[in-house]
Design an enzyme around this catalytic site. Structure first.
Site, PDB file in Angstrom:
ATOM      1  N   THR A 182      48.193   1.441  62.909  1.00  0.00           N
ATOM      2  CA  THR A 182      49.510   1.976  62.158  1.00  0.00           C
ATOM      3  C   THR A 182      50.356   2.777  63.380  1.00  0.00           C
ATOM      4  O   THR A 182      49.676   3.094  64.259  1.00  0.00           O
ATOM      5  CB  THR A 182      48.968   3.234  61.110  1.00  0.00           C
ATOM      6  OG1 THR A 182      48.414   2.427  60.182  1.00  0.00           O
ATOM      7  CG2 THR A 182      50.284   4.081  60.765  1.00  0.00           C
ATOM      8  N   ARG A 210      46.855  -1.108  46.684  1.00  0.00           N
ATOM      9  CA  ARG A 210      46.523   0.061  47.474  1.00  0.00           C
ATOM     10  C   ARG A 210      47.499   0.415  48.438  1.00  0.00           C
ATOM     11  O   ARG A 210      48.123  -0.118  49.030  1.00  0.00           O
ATOM     12  CB  ARG A 210      45.337  -0.530  48.276  1.00  0.00           C
ATOM     13  CG  ARG A 210      44.652   0.715  48.914  1.00  0.00           C
ATOM     14  CD  ARG A 210      45.202   0.915  50.358  1.00  0.00           C
ATOM     15  NE  ARG A 210      44.266   1.919  51.263  1.00  0.00           N
ATOM     16  CZ  ARG A 210      44.661   2.324  52.250  1.00  0.00           C
ATOM     17  NH1 ARG A 210      45.850   1.762  52.944  1.00  0.00           N
ATOM     18  NH2 ARG A 210      44.180   3.232  53.274  1.00  0.00           N
ATOM     19  N   GLY A 212      48.221   3.605  51.176  1.00  0.00           N
ATOM     20  CA  GLY A 212      47.335   4.420  52.209  1.00  0.00           C
ATOM     21  C   GLY A 212      48.116   5.806  52.239  1.00  0.00           C
ATOM     22  O   GLY A 212      49.002   6.215  51.290  1.00  0.00           O
ATOM     23  N   THR A 233      47.307   8.484  61.851  1.00  0.00           N
ATOM     24  CA  THR A 233      46.735   7.170  61.685  1.00  0.00           C
ATOM     25  C   THR A 233      45.345   7.369  61.444  1.00  0.00           C
ATOM     26  O   THR A 233      44.861   8.303  61.727  1.00  0.00           O
ATOM     27  CB  THR A 233      47.149   6.284  62.874  1.00  0.00           C
ATOM     28  OG1 THR A 233      46.524   5.062  62.586  1.00  0.00           O
ATOM     29  CG2 THR A 233      46.626   7.061  64.192  1.00  0.00           C
ATOM     30  N   GLY A 236      42.823   6.044  55.830  1.00  0.00           N
ATOM     31  CA  GLY A 236      43.910   6.803  54.889  1.00  0.00           C
ATOM     32  C   GLY A 236      43.507   7.593  53.639  1.00  0.00           C
ATOM     33  O   GLY A 236      43.902   8.679  53.472  1.00  0.00           O
TER      34      GLY A 236
HETATM   35  N1  ASP Z   1      46.414   5.293  57.745  1.00  0.00           N
HETATM   36  C1  ASP Z   1      46.548   3.791  57.401  1.00  0.00           C
HETATM   37  C2  ASP Z   1      46.099   3.482  55.981  1.00  0.00           C
HETATM   38  O1  ASP Z   1      44.846   3.994  55.514  1.00  0.00           O
HETATM   39  C3  ASP Z   1      45.824   2.710  58.409  1.00  0.00           C
HETATM   40  C4  ASP Z   1      45.969   3.260  59.866  1.00  0.00           C
HETATM   41  O2  ASP Z   1      46.339   4.108  60.135  1.00  0.00           O
HETATM   42  O3  ASP Z   1      45.628   2.202  60.677  1.00  0.00           O
HETATM   43  O4  ASP Z   1      46.792   2.744  55.302  1.00  0.00           O
END
Ligand code: ASP
Length: 317
Positions: A182, A210, A212, A233, A236
């Site tokens: 992310t 879904r 996040g 990040t 999530g």
């Molecule tokens: N936090 C993000 C999610 O869960 C994923 C990520 O940070 O790579 O959608």
């Protein structure tokens, strides 16, 4: 009173393998340069414009899990989430589960600037974007072969693991070797305003629909001139349950420095829910915090005096 601009960006936190380090550092540096041109150009652009431009560069870079090149969901589709927030006014714009936008942060910005609403999802978000001059693409335009193969390998391993009666690949058991790419940016401009933006393709093999933490106010992104700008990040679901970006901003409003607060947020995430991830934090005085409880995190920052980028930063600065 005019302040010196500051820009911080990140491109995910996980156990990035050595052969992916250069691409991540290059990517965050490119985003930093683009955001800085806005922030420190002749006209001294706003923090809001700077974080938008920085995140667009990261969305366009296939290294990251945002825009084209994002992880695929269980159905083999890209579904994107993004949020942008203005610390001066608390205006915010978010999109969730969009499938036909190359740069979800641009749509989020349009919502912030031109809608009385704050958050749009799926087709409604795409319709809003199209009505406001943003070109829609096909979902296939966002899919790259690397991710088709990644999903195939993941689903194959999942079915072997299920046959063995092993729950290792159940969607709730995440480990740091699963990528979290992310992207996010936070900035302080010359007028003393802060802003934040976060954009993601979410997690690999996620269930369709879904959402996040990344695009939820106070979870994966937050900005308030009275406290801090934050982008996170990582896995999530735990970040969301802890409303972690706002939790961190509250620590800063209570008088703590971003360095300490960022590290505390990572400790809290680990201790409370065994979560993992990374966080960037900036207060209106220009102090920054970068922390992660994963082996690596791609980050870069720039001030008028200093510029730095890296991949490992596990302790307080
Ligand atoms: N936090 C993000 C999610 O869960 C994923 C990520 O940070 O790579 O959608």
């Amino acid at each position: 009173m005019p302040t010196h601009p500051v820009l911080v960006v990140h491109g995910g936190a996980w156990a990035m393998p050595d052969d992916m380090v250069d691409a991540h550092i290059r990517g965050v540096n490119n985003a930093l340069a683009a955001g800085w041109r806005v922030l420190n150009g002749d006209r001294g652009g706003s923090a809001l414009d700077a974080v938008e431009e920085a995140v667009v560069i990261l969305e366009d870079d296939e290294t990251f899990d945002a825009g084209r090149g994002s992880f695929l969901n269980r159905d083999g589709k890209v579904q994107l989430d993004a949020l942008i927030m203005d610390g001066a006014t608390l205006r915010a714009g978010g999109v969730g589960c969009v499938e036909r936008l190359r740069n979800p942060v641009r749509a989020a910005r349009k919502i912030l600037s031109e809608s009385p609403h704050v958050y749009f999802v799926a087709e409604g978000a795409e319709r809003f974007a199209a009505e406001h001059g943003i070109e829609l693409c096909q979902n296939e335009d966002l899919i790259i072969p690397r991710e088709v193969e990644r999903l195939r390998a993941y689903q194959a391993a999942q079915s072997v693991s299920k046959q063995d009666g092993n729950d290792l690949f159940a969607p709730t058991s995440h480990d740091v070797t699963i990528s979290h790419d992310t992207v996010g940016a936070i900035a302080l401009d010359r007028n003393g305003n802060i802003a934040a933006a976060t954009s993601t393709g979410g997690t690999l093999n996620k269930a369709p629909g879904r959402l996040g933490d990344s695009s939820l106010i106070g979870c994966g992104c937050y900005a308030n001139n009275e406290s801090a700008a934050v982008s996170t990040t990582g896995w999530g679901e735990p970040i969301m349950k802890l409303v972690l970006a706002k939790w961190t901003a509250d620590r800063i409003q209570a008088g703590n420095l971003p360095e300490w607060s960022a590290q505390e947020a990572m400790n809290y995430l680990k201790q409370r829910l065994n979560g993992h991830g990374g966080i960037i934090v900036l207060n209106p005085e220009g102090h920054i915090g970068i922390a992660h409880n994963t082996p690596r995190m791609a980050w870069a920052y720039k001030t008028v005096k200093k510029e730095e980028a890296g991949i490992e930063r596990t302790s307080m600065q």
